[in-house]
Scaffold this active site. Structure first.
Site, PDB file in Angstrom:
ATOM      1  N   PHE A   1      41.706  45.028 -45.024  1.00 48.33           N
ATOM      2  CA  PHE A   1      40.930  43.809 -44.803  1.00 48.33           C
ATOM      3  C   PHE A   1      40.320  43.903 -43.415  1.00 48.33           C
ATOM      4  CE2 PHE A   1      39.752  39.501 -43.899  1.00 48.33           C
ATOM      5  CZ  PHE A   1      39.152  39.145 -45.096  1.00 48.33           C
TER       6      PHE A   1
ATOM      7  N   GLU B   1      24.096  43.749 -46.727  1.00 50.30           N
ATOM      8  CA  GLU B   1      25.429  43.146 -46.830  1.00 50.30           C
ATOM      9  C   GLU B   1      26.361  43.732 -45.771  1.00 50.30           C
ATOM     10  OE1 GLU B   1      27.274  40.937 -47.617  1.00 50.30           O
ATOM     11  OE2 GLU B   1      27.539  40.553 -49.731  1.00 50.30           O
ATOM     12  N   ASP B   2      27.398  42.992 -45.437  1.00 51.57           N
ATOM     13  CA  ASP B   2      28.403  43.515 -44.528  1.00 51.57           C
ATOM     14  C   ASP B   2      29.287  44.548 -45.241  1.00 51.57           C
ATOM     15  OD1 ASP B   2      29.534  41.575 -46.196  1.00 51.57           O
ATOM     16  OD2 ASP B   2      30.441  40.399 -44.574  1.00 51.57           O
TER      17      ASP B   2
ATOM     18  N   ARG C   1      34.410  37.047 -36.077  1.00 54.85           N
ATOM     19  CA  ARG C   1      33.048  37.554 -36.316  1.00 54.85           C
ATOM     20  C   ARG C   1      32.459  38.148 -35.043  1.00 54.85           C
ATOM     21  NH1 ARG C   1      31.325  35.725 -41.386  1.00 54.85           N
ATOM     22  NH2 ARG C   1      32.028  33.654 -41.986  1.00 54.85           N
TER      23      ARG C   1
ATOM     24  N   ASP D   1      32.780  45.207 -51.966  1.00 54.34           N
ATOM     25  CA  ASP D   1      34.172  45.341 -52.391  1.00 54.34           C
ATOM     26  C   ASP D   1      34.168  45.539 -53.916  1.00 54.34           C
ATOM     27  OD1 ASP D   1      36.948  45.163 -51.865  1.00 54.34           O
ATOM     28  OD2 ASP D   1      36.991  43.010 -52.167  1.00 54.34           O
TER      29      ASP D   1
ATOM     30  N   ASP E   1      34.652  37.976 -41.027  1.00 55.85           N
ATOM     31  CA  ASP E   1      35.644  36.997 -40.561  1.00 55.85           C
ATOM     32  C   ASP E   1      36.957  37.063 -41.321  1.00 55.85           C
ATOM     33  OD1 ASP E   1      34.606  35.915 -43.044  1.00 55.85           O
ATOM     34  OD2 ASP E   1      35.567  34.030 -42.495  1.00 55.85           O
TER      35      ASP E   1
END
Ligand code: 5GP
Length: 173
Positions: free
Chosen positions: A151, A98-99, A164, A102, A158
């Site tokens: 964020f 995963e990026d 991105r 959260d 993105d």
């Protein structure tokens, strides 16, 4: 246009990804290992990570889901499945890549989904971890960087489909 500030530069990213790849190689060696990339955010990370794992037994697969609304900075908790895995992962080692984690809702859902395919092992890997926002009890086995409640964008991530392609990780001020 949003103002983007650098959080993690390219050199730091590369060095840390190299370390994660070594950790993964130490754990799995030349055993078959499937990296399951979560589209679209984890693409840059998964590709770079895979290139640094010194094994000839790495397989790539992709899952596409969406849990974020367009231009929305909060996860909805509702996960929309767009593309499932294509490889047979039964009795294989799987690493979900995963990026960013959260709340943990997406990763929790993905772990359950992968488990239904009866893999030998399931591990989780995230380039970024925002532990301050966690609501789910999940373990991230390989974490690149722990970040504050910002964020972030870039290196696959993105804001409204933009940013991105930034080669570094930034945050929106
Ligand atoms: P979770 O389900 O853990 O709350 O959310 C995970 C997903 O939300 C990530 O895969 C990512 O797509 C998105 N996300 C969470 N935080 C951020 C962030 O700071 N920036 C971006 N671009 N996406 C984020």
């Amino acid at each position: 246009m949003e103002k983007i500030k650098t959080l993690i530069n390219e050199e730091k990213l590369n060095n840390r990804i190299e370390e994660l790849a070594m950790q993964i190689y130490n754990d799995f060696g030349d055993e078959e290992t499937v990296l399951v990339c979560i589209l679209k955010g984890a693409t840059y990370f998964t590709i770079d990570l895979s290139k640094k794992i010194k094994s000839n037994n790495v397989i790539l697969d992709f899952i596409k889901i969406s849990s974020y609304g367009v231009g929305n900075r909060e996860t909805t908790g509702h996960i929309d499945f767009k593309l499932g895995i294509s490889e047979n992962i039964e009795d294989k080692n799987v690493i979900i890549v995963e990026d960013i984690v959260d709340s943990g809702k997406t990763m929790k859902y993905l772990i359950e989904y992968i488990k239904t395919k009866k893999p030998k092992t399931v591990k989780t890997c995230a380039l970024l971890d925002k532990p301050s926002r966690r609501t789910e009890d999940i373990t991230i086995d390989y974490v690149g960087f722990t970040v504050e409640n910002l964020f972030v964008v870039g290196y696959g991530m993105d804001y409204d489909e933009k940013y991105r392609n930034l080669p570094y990780i930034g945050y929106i001020e």
